[in-house]
Design a protein around this motif. Structure first.
Motif, PDB file in Angstrom:
ATOM      1  N   UNK A 182      28.538  36.392  41.796  1.00 55.99           N
ATOM      2  CA  UNK A 182      29.686  37.249  41.532  1.00 55.99           C
ATOM      3  C   UNK A 182      30.577  37.374  42.762  1.00 55.99           C
ATOM      4  N   UNK A 183      29.943  37.392  43.933  1.00 57.21           N
ATOM      5  CA  UNK A 183      30.691  37.501  45.176  1.00 57.21           C
ATOM      6  C   UNK A 183      31.544  36.255  45.412  1.00 57.21           C
ATOM      7  N   UNK A 184      30.934  35.077  45.187  1.00 60.93           N
ATOM      8  CA  UNK A 184      31.697  33.831  45.359  1.00 60.93           C
ATOM      9  C   UNK A 184      32.863  33.757  44.373  1.00 60.93           C
ATOM     10  N   UNK A 185      32.609  34.169  43.151  1.00 61.08           N
ATOM     11  CA  UNK A 185      33.672  34.166  42.143  1.00 61.08           C
ATOM     12  C   UNK A 185      34.791  35.139  42.510  1.00 61.08           C
ATOM     13  N   UNK A 186      34.422  36.303  43.048  1.00 58.28           N
ATOM     14  CA  UNK A 186      35.413  37.313  43.438  1.00 58.28           C
ATOM     15  C   UNK A 186      36.341  36.770  44.517  1.00 58.28           C
ATOM     16  N   UNK A 187      35.767  36.155  45.539  1.00 52.42           N
ATOM     17  CA  UNK A 187      36.579  35.645  46.645  1.00 52.42           C
ATOM     18  C   UNK A 187      37.467  34.500  46.177  1.00 52.42           C
ATOM     19  N   UNK A 188      36.965  33.693  45.275  1.00 56.50           N
ATOM     20  CA  UNK A 188      37.762  32.580  44.757  1.00 56.50           C
ATOM     21  C   UNK A 188      38.959  33.092  43.954  1.00 56.50           C
ATOM     22  N   UNK A 189      38.738  34.131  43.171  1.00 51.19           N
ATOM     23  CA  UNK A 189      39.798  34.644  42.303  1.00 51.19           C
ATOM     24  C   UNK A 189      40.818  35.494  43.051  1.00 51.19           C
ATOM     25  N   UNK A 190      40.384  36.174  44.096  1.00 53.96           N
ATOM     26  CA  UNK A 190      41.322  37.046  44.800  1.00 53.96           C
ATOM     27  C   UNK A 190      42.428  36.235  45.468  1.00 53.96           C
ATOM     28  N   UNK A 209      28.979  44.540  37.271  1.00 58.71           N
ATOM     29  CA  UNK A 209      27.703  43.896  37.558  1.00 58.71           C
ATOM     30  C   UNK A 209      26.814  44.714  38.486  1.00 58.71           C
ATOM     31  N   UNK A 210      27.314  45.854  38.956  1.00 59.22           N
ATOM     32  CA  UNK A 210      26.530  46.669  39.882  1.00 59.22           C
ATOM     33  C   UNK A 210      25.326  47.280  39.170  1.00 59.22           C
ATOM     34  N   UNK A 211      24.229  47.301  39.893  1.00 57.47           N
ATOM     35  CA  UNK A 211      23.007  47.908  39.372  1.00 57.47           C
ATOM     36  C   UNK A 211      23.147  49.426  39.405  1.00 57.47           C
ATOM     37  N   UNK A 212      22.901  50.075  38.271  1.00 58.33           N
ATOM     38  CA  UNK A 212      23.050  51.531  38.206  1.00 58.33           C
ATOM     39  C   UNK A 212      22.047  52.250  39.094  1.00 58.33           C
ATOM     40  N   UNK A 213      21.008  51.563  39.514  1.00 59.62           N
ATOM     41  CA  UNK A 213      20.000  52.194  40.370  1.00 59.62           C
ATOM     42  C   UNK A 213      20.482  52.325  41.812  1.00 59.62           C
ATOM     43  N   UNK A 214      21.525  51.585  42.171  1.00 63.50           N
ATOM     44  CA  UNK A 214      22.038  51.665  43.536  1.00 63.50           C
ATOM     45  C   UNK A 214      22.820  52.965  43.727  1.00 63.50           C
ATOM     46  N   UNK A 215      22.608  53.586  44.875  1.00 64.60           N
ATOM     47  CA  UNK A 215      23.416  54.760  45.220  1.00 64.60           C
ATOM     48  C   UNK A 215      24.812  54.307  45.632  1.00 64.60           C
ATOM     49  N   UNK A 216      25.758  55.206  45.491  1.00 60.48           N
ATOM     50  CA  UNK A 216      27.141  54.886  45.872  1.00 60.48           C
ATOM     51  C   UNK A 216      27.252  54.737  47.391  1.00 60.48           C
ATOM     52  N   UNK A 217      28.369  54.191  47.836  1.00 61.46           N
ATOM     53  CA  UNK A 217      28.594  54.033  49.272  1.00 61.46           C
ATOM     54  C   UNK A 217      28.595  55.392  49.966  1.00 61.46           C
ATOM     55  N   UNK A 218      28.225  55.368  51.224  1.00 57.91           N
ATOM     56  CA  UNK A 218      28.221  56.603  52.016  1.00 57.91           C
ATOM     57  C   UNK A 218      29.269  56.585  53.118  1.00 57.91           C
ATOM     58  N   UNK A 219      29.769  55.382  53.457  1.00 62.58           N
ATOM     59  CA  UNK A 219      30.752  55.239  54.530  1.00 62.58           C
ATOM     60  C   UNK A 219      32.078  54.809  53.931  1.00 62.58           C
TER      61      UNK A 219
END
Length: 627
Positions: A182-190, A209-219
């Protein structure tokens, strides 16, 4: 007068001025530039901010980094960001998971798109953006390691996205490995994105595509604002203010209650744990009670704690580090508006004219003493000027390229560039020049005023001996009467042009005393107005000062206002020279401040005792130019 405090970590006002000019040139609007924790553009306020991050860069690339912020905001956001789309996107974040990550990813991808546009329109911006990438590469690589150690997965993913975008990919850990395709596709499309809407589409597609188990960013590394003037104010509707529970708690008569003489902690069953909740007002849910107030409660000493909290709940300035705080810039003063002939910073100034009084016997005596001290310097200076005038009177006026043809025509054949003309000697005329001397009469001059009066005496006696018209004016602001509505500024006329060459005028110089504040830009503009009324060909303005301008609501923009007053005066054809009176050996920052305000036409005098020694060659150099 504000002393130059070299321990302060202040932004160079002329750097700020340069960035402001750059922003207005690129944006084609009267935008305001401030320094803030993040760089962003607020269209509602026409506010462009430069990140404080660059202030900590000391390797010579600081200015390039700041310019890159201006390029992205003034050229990129202003002209190529669709803020209607931004508004719609930001309004959807509150109902979605990982809202902070979504917002920052959108801001990052939009910056990448705008950077490409900026470099294509103005290739000269590439150098600043290259510097930005080099510095950010080091920054995000370091932060990536920190986030990995602290198991902050989305923070680490954000750093990895930026590094991938600039062509410096890093290996993702096992927890983030699933995002590689997904990261490679994102950079290609941007790189193909042509609008803000396309960036939003890419952001949403990746975040799905983010996993719901991940906490949100803190910074928070980046931010983005829409067109709302108050984006950080959350308005709750009445339903949100109601308690979720409709339970009612009945109370018994207060006489039946058992009371205790001890502190009772605030607790509710929906709180996770008990504990001290002093000054913690976060109880949003609970049961209703039927307690009815019995009038106003008597104030208690502990109420002051709540008053402190209430008083501190105010909107912050853009220069503070709380990025989410509301910026109120509507009252910010833009310096040197063309609609204010005396400067926007001086629009509330009330002019007070003060004339020198008839000298007392003590002042006359003190002036005679001062004249005796500078007598040798004054006579030698005047003699040098007069001798130069006499030499030019009797100097041969033959062998010229134009004039009357002389009889020695043989040189027409013998010389390659013959000089065959002459002119009759013209009678000597007086120097066609006038001077205006402004004297800073702020309180900080208390330990220099006596020596300053000595230098002014030398100035006055020399010009009077050469029959040169001049004026001497002290200037200061009444600090106690100054407020938002009015700032009284006194122009103390010591010697005016019409009486400057008459005897017994110089003793009035002894009436100069240290007063309160000083508004240099205003005084310079007023002096320029008086010079404009003079008929002399050459006009020179000298400003005696001992530090930065400082007056009511003038500390932040005083240097810039003074600098612009100097520039405006020079554009009229007048010469402006700043004379800085230092306490001991001048430091480099003192010299830089004077250089920033007055350019190369500034003189720094190490101590007040040396004023005559430094003033003599200055006057000699100026006068000889007009002989």
């Amino acid at each position: 007068m504000k002393f130059l405090n070299f321990a302060e970590n202040q932004t160079d006002p002329f750097l700020h001025l340069s960035l402001s000019d750059l922003a207005e040139t690129l944006s084609h609007i009267e935008s305001e530039v401030q320094f803030a924790f993040h760089s962003y553009y607020r269209p509602a306020e026409k506010l462009i901010t430069v990140s404080h991050y660059w202030n900590d860069i000391f390797d010579g690339t600081q200015f390039d980094g700041m310019k890159s912020d201006i390029y992205l905001r003034a050229l990129g956001n202003v002209h190529y960001t669709n803020f209607n789309e931004v508004d719609r996107y930001l309004s959807t974040l509150k109902n979605q998971s990982h809202s902070l990550f979504r917002k920052q990813l959108f801001a990052l991808l939009e910056d990448i798109r705008l950077e490409k546009i900026c470099k294509s329109i103005r290739p000269g911006m590439s150098a600043a953006f290259d510097t930005r990438r080099t510095l950010f590469q080091k920054r995000f690589r370091g932060r990536l390691d920190v986030h990995n150690r602290q198991n902050q997965l989305l923070d680490a993913l954000f750093c990895a996205i930026y590094l991938q975008a600039i062509g410096k990919p890093v290996a993702l850990g096992n927890d983030l490995a699933e995002y590689k395709p997904y990261l490679r596709h994102l950079i290609m499309e941007i790189s193909k994105a042509s609008s803000t809407k396309a960036v939003i589409t890419l952001t949403n597609a990746f975040c799905q595509e983010l996993n719901d188990d991940h906490f949100d960013m803190t910074t928070e590394y980046l931010t983005m604002y829409g067109t709302s003037a108050n984006p950080s104010v959350v308005v709750e509707d009445e339903e949100a203010r109601q308690l979720k529970s409709d339970d009612t708690m009945e109370t018994t008569d207060k006489e039946d209650k058992e009371t205790y003489d001890e502190e009772m902690n605030t607790w509710h069953e929906e709180q996770e744990q008990e504990g001290s909740n002093f000054l913690q007002f976060d109880l949003e849910e609970g049961a209703k009670s039927d307690l009815i107030g019995e009038g106003e409660r008597k104030e208690e000493s502990g109420d002051q704690a709540f008053v402190s909290v209430q008083g501190a709940s105010k909107q912050s300035e853009g220069s503070q580090f709380d990025e989410e705080a509301l910026l109120e810039s509507h009252d910010t003063k833009t310096v040197a508006s063309s609609q204010e002939p005396l400067g926007e910073a001086n629009r509330n100034v009330k002019e007070v004219t003060r004339l020198a009084e008839k000298p007392t016997s003590e002042e006359l005596s003190n002036y005679r003493t001062a004249k005796a001290e500078i007598q040798y310097a004054e006579k030698s200076l005047r003699s040098a000027i007069q001798k130069t005038i006499e030499q030019k009177q009797i100097a041969p006026r033959s062998d010229l390229h134009f004039g009357r043809l002389n009889r020695k025509l043989l040189r027409l054949l013998t010389d390659e560039n013959p000089r065959l003309f002459y002119k009759k000697n013209a009678p000597s005329t007086e120097l066609d020049v006038t001077f205006s001397l402004l004297v800073d009469c702020s309180a900080s001059m208390y330990d220099k005023m006596e020596e300053t009066r000595l230098g002014i005496t030398l100035f006055h006696e020399t010009l009077k001996g050469l029959n040169i018209k001049h004026s001497i004016t002290g200037f200061y602001e009444d600090a106690f009467d100054a407020d938002d509505e009015e700032q009284p500024n006194t122009l103390f006329q010591i010697v005016d042009y019409h009486r400057s060459t008459q005897p017994n005028e110089g003793a009035k110089i002894m009436q100069l005393e240290p007063e309160e504040d000083n508004r240099d830009g205003y005084a310079i503009r007023k002096a320029a107005e008086e010079l404009a009324e003079r008929n002399e060909k050459h006009k020179i303005l000298l400003v005696f000062t001992d530090g930065e301008p400082s007056a009511y609501d003038y500390s932040e923009n005083g240097i810039i206002d003074t600098h612009e007053a100097v520039i405006q005066t020079r554009k009229k054809g007048y010469e402006v020279i700043g004379v800085f009176l230092s306490n001991g050996e001048p430091q480099e920052k003192e010299k830089n401040t004077m250089r920033n305000i007055y350019g190369t036409q500034s003189l720094v005098i190490p101590s007040a005792n040396e004023i005559p020694a430094y003033l003599t060659p200055l006057l000699k150099r100026l006068l000889l130019r007009f002989v």
